[in-house]
Enzyme design. Sequence first.
Site, mmCIF file in Angstrom:
data_model
loop_
_atom_site.group_PDB
_atom_site.id
_atom_site.type_symbol
_atom_site.label_atom_id
_atom_site.label_comp_id
_atom_site.label_asym_id
_atom_site.label_seq_id
_atom_site.Cartn_x
_atom_site.Cartn_y
_atom_site.Cartn_z
ATOM 1 C CB SER A 8 -0.899 -0.065 1.293
ATOM 2 O OG SER A 8 -1.476 1.123 1.382
ATOM 3 C CG ASP A 35 -5.024 2.390 0.871
ATOM 4 O OD1 ASP A 35 -6.294 1.487 0.884
ATOM 5 O OD2 ASP A 35 -4.061 2.040 1.198
ATOM 6 C CG MET A 137 -11.673 -2.761 5.044
ATOM 7 S SD MET A 137 -9.947 -2.377 4.233
ATOM 8 C CE MET A 137 -9.003 -1.635 5.753
ATOM 9 N N GLY A 142 -8.937 3.725 7.276
ATOM 10 C CA GLY A 142 -8.688 5.227 7.278
ATOM 11 C C GLY A 142 -7.197 5.653 7.595
ATOM 12 C CG PHE A 143 -5.910 6.492 10.435
ATOM 13 C CD1 PHE A 143 -5.406 7.777 10.052
ATOM 14 C CD2 PHE A 143 -7.233 6.359 10.618
ATOM 15 C CE1 PHE A 143 -6.179 8.968 10.270
ATOM 16 C CE2 PHE A 143 -8.036 7.356 11.207
ATOM 17 C CZ PHE A 143 -7.583 8.693 10.917
ATOM 18 N N GLY A 144 -2.883 3.806 7.938
ATOM 19 C CA GLY A 144 -2.127 2.724 8.105
ATOM 20 C C GLY A 144 -1.592 2.352 9.660
ATOM 21 N N GLY A 145 -1.089 1.362 9.570
ATOM 22 C CA GLY A 145 -0.205 1.351 11.107
ATOM 23 C C GLY A 145 -0.960 0.681 12.157
ATOM 24 N N GLY A 177 -2.869 -4.170 9.174
ATOM 25 C CA GLY A 177 -2.149 -4.734 9.817
ATOM 26 C C GLY A 177 -1.599 -5.934 9.404
ATOM 27 N N GLY A 197 1.132 -2.150 4.222
ATOM 28 C CA GLY A 197 1.664 -0.868 4.171
ATOM 29 C C GLY A 197 2.738 -0.673 5.048
ATOM 30 C CB SER A 198 2.971 0.462 8.353
ATOM 31 O OG SER A 198 2.052 -0.336 9.079
HETATM 32 C C1 DX5 Z 1 -6.437 1.347 5.647
HETATM 33 C C2 DX5 Z 1 -5.968 1.475 4.093
HETATM 34 C C3 DX5 Z 1 -4.758 0.057 4.120
HETATM 35 C C4 DX5 Z 1 -3.576 0.707 4.642
HETATM 36 C C5 DX5 Z 1 -2.970 -0.579 5.366
HETATM 37 O O1 DX5 Z 1 -7.545 2.379 5.705
HETATM 38 O O2 DX5 Z 1 -7.125 0.716 3.305
HETATM 39 O O3 DX5 Z 1 -4.612 -0.208 2.725
HETATM 40 O O4 DX5 Z 1 -2.803 1.335 3.871
HETATM 41 O O5 DX5 Z 1 -1.719 -0.175 5.914
HETATM 42 P P1 DX5 Z 1 -0.984 -0.979 7.214
HETATM 43 O O6 DX5 Z 1 -0.600 -2.317 6.268
HETATM 44 O O7 DX5 Z 1 0.012 -0.297 7.889
HETATM 45 O O8 DX5 Z 1 -2.108 -1.416 8.107
HETATM 46 ZN ZN ZN Z 2 -6.549 -0.181 1.415
#
Ligand code: DX5
Ligand code: ZN
Length: 216
Positions: A8, A35, A137, A142-145, A177, A197-198
């Site tokens: 991501s 995203d 999901m 909404g957020f990474g990490g 995650g 992502g992270s």
């Molecule tokens: C969150 C996004 C994800 C996010 C995942 O709302 O849909 O794609 O980038 O990030 P990680 O892998 O860090 O949870």
């Molecule tokens: Zn995503």
Amino acid sequence: MSQLIAPSLLSADFANLQRDIEMINSSAADWFHIDVMDGLFVPNISFGFPVIQHIKKHASKPLDVHLMIVDPDRFIDEFKNVGADVLTVHYEACNHLHRTVQRIKSLGMGAGVSLNPHTPVSLLEDILPDTDLILIMSVNPGFGGQKFIENTYKKVSELKNMIIKTGAKTLIEVDGGVDLNNARKLIDAGADVLVAGSFVFKSTQPSKTIEELKNA
Ligand code: DX5
Ligand code: ZN
């Protein structure tokens, strides 16, 4: 088939986006996960069309675009125009999901439907045969990490059973995650595509981390 890996870009360095795109191009990754957030469906805003258009110019792998926006029908054609290969909308954001999915497919994109952590997979029964991908999901979007929600395993295996029963060709993608602690267990439960992502971009060796997820 080994699992597909979709890093991501939300966790990439936006000031060095071309560098991070090229890292993914030359890695074992399969797709770019993009995203899009509107500040309404989720409490965050990410990026829009001009950025995706520039990503497309450099990316040598398909763009897997995850729309976390209300009423996505307004923009389906425009996402096609900027280069989306797979376009995923949220079940919770669509009043006429069947129409939305048909529109996405009619433009030649893969059609994905995403479920928030609180939405049961049983609600997908009637739309499943029309989809190319279901994105589960594993965090609240909404957020990474964020921390992986353990109930995801159960959802993935329930969905896998539905897919097997109906003979659908739908892929199961898990997003949020994801790391090496849960990757194998997700694949065993039935996941086909892992978004990370992270875990990838915070790694000191992102390309090696992608390889490890690919071989998990
Ligand atoms: C969150 C996004 C994800 C996010 C995942 O709302 O849909 O794609 O980038 O990030 P990680 O892998 O860090 O949870
Ligand atoms: Zn995503």
